[in-house]
Motif scaffolding. Structure first.
Motif, PDB file in Angstrom:
ATOM      1  N   TYR A   1       0.813  -1.210   0.000  1.00  0.00           N
ATOM      2  CA  TYR A   1       0.000   0.000   0.000  1.00  0.00           C
ATOM      3  C   TYR A   1       0.847   1.261   0.000  1.00  0.00           C
ATOM      4  O   TYR A   1       0.341   2.339   0.235  1.00  0.00           O
ATOM      5  CB  TYR A   1      -0.938   0.001   1.211  1.00  0.00           C
ATOM      6  N   GLY A   2       2.143   1.118  -0.226  1.00  0.00           N
ATOM      7  CA  GLY A   2       2.999   2.286  -0.277  1.00  0.00           C
ATOM      8  C   GLY A   2       3.365   2.828   1.082  1.00  0.00           C
ATOM      9  O   GLY A   2       3.956   3.901   1.192  1.00  0.00           O
ATOM     10  N   LEU A   3       3.014   2.098   2.162  1.00  0.00           N
ATOM     11  CA  LEU A   3       3.353   2.567   3.499  1.00  0.00           C
ATOM     12  C   LEU A   3       4.789   2.187   3.833  1.00  0.00           C
ATOM     13  O   LEU A   3       5.328   1.208   3.331  1.00  0.00           O
ATOM     14  CB  LEU A   3       2.404   1.958   4.533  1.00  0.00           C
ATOM     15  N   SER A   4       5.394   2.974   4.704  1.00  0.00           N
ATOM     16  CA  SER A   4       6.780   2.724   5.078  1.00  0.00           C
ATOM     17  C   SER A   4       6.831   2.079   6.449  1.00  0.00           C
ATOM     18  O   SER A   4       5.963   2.297   7.296  1.00  0.00           O
ATOM     19  CB  SER A   4       7.560   4.049   5.102  1.00  0.00           C
ATOM     20  N   TYR A   5       7.859   1.285   6.668  1.00  0.00           N
ATOM     21  CA  TYR A   5       8.054   0.659   7.973  1.00  0.00           C
ATOM     22  C   TYR A   5       8.937   1.501   8.879  1.00  0.00           C
ATOM     23  O   TYR A   5       9.288   1.077   9.965  1.00  0.00           O
ATOM     24  CB  TYR A   5       8.680  -0.737   7.800  1.00  0.00           C
ATOM     25  N   THR A   6       9.283   2.669   8.407  1.00  0.00           N
ATOM     26  CA  THR A   6      10.131   3.540   9.209  1.00  0.00           C
ATOM     27  C   THR A   6       9.551   4.949   9.230  1.00  0.00           C
ATOM     28  O   THR A   6       8.508   5.213   8.626  1.00  0.00           O
ATOM     29  CB  THR A   6      11.579   3.540   8.677  1.00  0.00           C
ATOM     30  N   THR A   7      10.201   5.845   9.923  1.00  0.00           N
ATOM     31  CA  THR A   7       9.734   7.226  10.036  1.00  0.00           C
ATOM     32  C   THR A   7      10.852   8.171   9.624  1.00  0.00           C
ATOM     33  O   THR A   7      12.033   7.804   9.664  1.00  0.00           O
ATOM     34  CB  THR A   7       9.300   7.548  11.480  1.00  0.00           C
ATOM     35  N   PHE A   8      10.469   9.388   9.257  1.00  0.00           N
ATOM     36  CA  PHE A   8      11.437  10.375   8.784  1.00  0.00           C
ATOM     37  C   PHE A   8      11.160  11.717   9.427  1.00  0.00           C
ATOM     38  O   PHE A   8      10.040  12.008   9.845  1.00  0.00           O
ATOM     39  CB  PHE A   8      11.362  10.517   7.254  1.00  0.00           C
ATOM     40  N   ASP A   9      12.193  12.540   9.477  1.00  0.00           N
ATOM     41  CA  ASP A   9      12.038  13.899   9.987  1.00  0.00           C
ATOM     42  C   ASP A   9      12.773  14.841   9.051  1.00  0.00           C
ATOM     43  O   ASP A   9      13.712  14.442   8.352  1.00  0.00           O
ATOM     44  CB  ASP A   9      12.595  14.011  11.408  1.00  0.00           C
ATOM     45  N   TYR A  10      12.328  16.111   9.032  1.00  0.00           N
ATOM     46  CA  TYR A  10      12.930  17.138   8.184  1.00  0.00           C
ATOM     47  C   TYR A  10      13.705  18.136   9.036  1.00  0.00           C
ATOM     48  O   TYR A  10      13.368  18.382  10.190  1.00  0.00           O
ATOM     49  CB  TYR A  10      11.852  17.897   7.407  1.00  0.00           C
ATOM     50  N   GLY A  11      14.706  18.745   8.437  1.00  0.00           N
ATOM     51  CA  GLY A  11      15.458  19.782   9.123  1.00  0.00           C
ATOM     52  C   GLY A  11      16.159  20.687   8.134  1.00  0.00           C
ATOM     53  O   GLY A  11      16.266  20.381   6.942  1.00  0.00           O
ATOM     54  N   ASN A  12      16.643  21.825   8.633  1.00  0.00           N
ATOM     55  CA  ASN A  12      17.420  22.771   7.831  1.00  0.00           C
ATOM     56  C   ASN A  12      16.729  23.086   6.504  1.00  0.00           C
ATOM     57  O   ASN A  12      17.319  23.015   5.437  1.00  0.00           O
ATOM     58  CB  ASN A  12      18.834  22.229   7.583  1.00  0.00           C
ATOM     59  N   TYR A  13      15.463  23.467   6.604  1.00  0.00           N
ATOM     60  CA  TYR A  13      14.630  23.761   5.436  1.00  0.00           C
ATOM     61  C   TYR A  13      14.933  25.178   4.964  1.00  0.00           C
ATOM     62  O   TYR A  13      14.748  26.137   5.710  1.00  0.00           O
ATOM     63  CB  TYR A  13      13.169  23.591   5.845  1.00  0.00           C
ATOM     64  N   ASN A  14      15.404  25.346   3.727  1.00  0.00           N
ATOM     65  CA  ASN A  14      15.757  26.669   3.220  1.00  0.00           C
ATOM     66  C   ASN A  14      15.579  26.713   1.712  1.00  0.00           C
ATOM     67  O   ASN A  14      15.286  25.685   1.075  1.00  0.00           O
ATOM     68  CB  ASN A  14      17.198  27.034   3.608  1.00  0.00           C
ATOM     69  N   TYR A  15      15.758  27.886   1.141  1.00  0.00           N
ATOM     70  CA  TYR A  15      15.589  28.012  -0.304  1.00  0.00           C
ATOM     71  C   TYR A  15      16.570  29.027  -0.864  1.00  0.00           C
ATOM     72  O   TYR A  15      17.168  29.840  -0.149  1.00  0.00           O
ATOM     73  CB  TYR A  15      14.160  28.436  -0.647  1.00  0.00           C
ATOM     74  N   ASP A  16      16.716  28.962  -2.188  1.00  0.00           N
ATOM     75  CA  ASP A  16      17.472  29.957  -2.932  1.00  0.00           C
ATOM     76  C   ASP A  16      16.683  30.225  -4.207  1.00  0.00           C
ATOM     77  O   ASP A  16      15.899  29.375  -4.649  1.00  0.00           O
ATOM     78  CB  ASP A  16      18.871  29.432  -3.253  1.00  0.00           C
ATOM     79  N   TYR A  17      16.868  31.406  -4.786  1.00  0.00           N
ATOM     80  CA  TYR A  17      16.232  31.708  -6.067  1.00  0.00           C
ATOM     81  C   TYR A  17      17.315  31.826  -7.115  1.00  0.00           C
ATOM     82  O   TYR A  17      18.263  32.599  -6.965  1.00  0.00           O
ATOM     83  CB  TYR A  17      15.416  33.000  -5.998  1.00  0.00           C
ATOM     84  N   ASN A  18      17.184  31.042  -8.192  1.00  0.00           N
ATOM     85  CA  ASN A  18      18.138  31.068  -9.295  1.00  0.00           C
ATOM     86  C   ASN A  18      17.545  31.920 -10.414  1.00  0.00           C
ATOM     87  O   ASN A  18      16.647  31.478 -11.133  1.00  0.00           O
ATOM     88  CB  ASN A  18      18.415  29.639  -9.775  1.00  0.00           C
ATOM     89  N   ALA A  19      18.049  33.147 -10.558  1.00  0.00           N
ATOM     90  CA  ALA A  19      17.502  34.075 -11.551  1.00  0.00           C
ATOM     91  C   ALA A  19      17.778  33.598 -12.974  1.00  0.00           C
ATOM     92  O   ALA A  19      16.976  33.847 -13.886  1.00  0.00           O
ATOM     93  CB  ALA A  19      18.081  35.471 -11.342  1.00  0.00           C
ATOM     94  N   GLU A  20      18.880  32.897 -13.176  1.00  0.00           N
ATOM     95  CA  GLU A  20      19.238  32.439 -14.519  1.00  0.00           C
ATOM     96  C   GLU A  20      18.229  31.418 -15.046  1.00  0.00           C
ATOM     97  O   GLU A  20      17.845  31.450 -16.209  1.00  0.00           O
ATOM     98  CB  GLU A  20      20.637  31.832 -14.499  1.00  0.00           C
ATOM     99  N   THR A  21      17.777  30.506 -14.164  1.00  0.00           N
ATOM    100  CA  THR A  21      16.800  29.497 -14.590  1.00  0.00           C
ATOM    101  C   THR A  21      15.373  29.867 -14.182  1.00  0.00           C
ATOM    102  O   THR A  21      14.433  29.159 -14.533  1.00  0.00           O
ATOM    103  CB  THR A  21      17.135  28.127 -13.971  1.00  0.00           C
ATOM    104  N   ASP A  22      15.211  30.967 -13.441  1.00  0.00           N
ATOM    105  CA  ASP A  22      13.923  31.419 -12.940  1.00  0.00           C
ATOM    106  C   ASP A  22      13.253  30.322 -12.110  1.00  0.00           C
ATOM    107  O   ASP A  22      12.091  29.989 -12.309  1.00  0.00           O
ATOM    108  CB  ASP A  22      13.009  31.852 -14.083  1.00  0.00           C
ATOM    109  N   GLN A  23      14.029  29.781 -11.165  1.00  0.00           N
ATOM    110  CA  GLN A  23      13.533  28.697 -10.326  1.00  0.00           C
ATOM    111  C   GLN A  23      13.818  28.976  -8.853  1.00  0.00           C
ATOM    112  O   GLN A  23      14.860  29.539  -8.508  1.00  0.00           O
ATOM    113  CB  GLN A  23      14.201  27.373 -10.684  1.00  0.00           C
ATOM    114  N   PHE A  24      12.876  28.541  -8.012  1.00  0.00           N
ATOM    115  CA  PHE A  24      13.146  28.430  -6.585  1.00  0.00           C
ATOM    116  C   PHE A  24      13.774  27.063  -6.358  1.00  0.00           C
ATOM    117  O   PHE A  24      13.295  26.065  -6.895  1.00  0.00           O
ATOM    118  CB  PHE A  24      11.859  28.545  -5.761  1.00  0.00           C
ATOM    119  N   VAL A  25      14.845  27.024  -5.583  1.00  0.00           N
ATOM    120  CA  VAL A  25      15.487  25.756  -5.249  1.00  0.00           C
ATOM    121  C   VAL A  25      15.283  25.534  -3.755  1.00  0.00           C
ATOM    122  O   VAL A  25      15.820  26.262  -2.925  1.00  0.00           O
ATOM    123  CB  VAL A  25      16.990  25.764  -5.602  1.00  0.00           C
TER     124      VAL A  25
END
Length: 199
Positions: free
Chosen positions: A1-25
């Motif tokens: 069913y696509g469920l995972s047997y483990t757990t995850f956590d997020y950290g150090n969430y940040n971004y940059d804007y690339n003007a050359e490609t017009d993208q948020f990274v």
């Protein structure tokens, strides 16, 4: 069913804007916090400004939209990796049928939320805005995690950058008469459902 047997956590969430490609990274660390190896699909949801112009000219937008995702490699317990997700700024523009007649990029606050689904993304964004389940009469059914949200404020309205397709074709209204409110010779009008006025 696509469920995972483990757990995850997020950290150090940040971004940059690339003007050359017009993208948020978007960059985020993903840590396997469980006891077995696994992979994590990292999803980024966006909320774009819903402005006075939108209400006046009937520009409809979802409250939140899935805009990008990626998957980690297999992570062992306690292993951390950093993933980068690119979001084309063009994909956050909205089509303004009755105003400018093309795609516009509006000023205001753009929110990028890491979440496992749209419902969780909304809770996270509302938490970033300072809301709690108590302050929303229970409409927030969980206290979101504001550390999983980035806010980007755009200062100016842009009506030209995305008014042309990538191959140089101007993007303008076509077949407007398909809208009964614009159909010549018909005086009746209909009222479309709008998030601005549910009634």
């Amino acid at each position: 069913y696509g469920l995972s047997y483990t757990t995850f956590d997020y950290g150090n969430y940040n971004y940059d804007y690339n003007a050359e490609t017009d993208q948020f990274v978007i960059n985020v660390q993903v840590t396997n916090t469980g006891k077995v190896a696994g992979k994590k699909t990292v999803q980024v949801y966006a909320q774009t400004p819903y402005t006075e112009h939108d209400m006046q000219y009937g520009v409809e937008k979802a409250s939140v939209q899935l805009c990008a995702f990626t998957k980690t490699e297999e992570l062992q317990p306690n292993e951390t990796t950093t993933v980068s997700i690119k979001i084309d700024r063009r994909d956050l523009a909205c089509y303004d049928t009755y105003g400018y007649g093309t795609f516009i990029y509006e000023p205001g606050d753009y929110y990028f939320a890491i979440a496992d689904n749209a419902h969780e993304a909304i809770n996270n964004i509302l938490a970033k805005k300072g809301y709690t389940p108590e302050k929303t009469d229970g409409r927030m059914d969980a206290a979101g995690d504001n550390s999983h949200v980035i806010k980007v404020t755009e200062a100016e309205l842009d009506t030209t950058t995305y008014a042309t397709s990538l191959n140089g074709t101007p993007i303008v209204n076509q077949l407007s008469s398909a809208d009964i409110n614009l159909y010549e010779g018909v005086e009746e009008e209909i009222t479309y459902l709008t998030r601005n006025d549910w009634e």
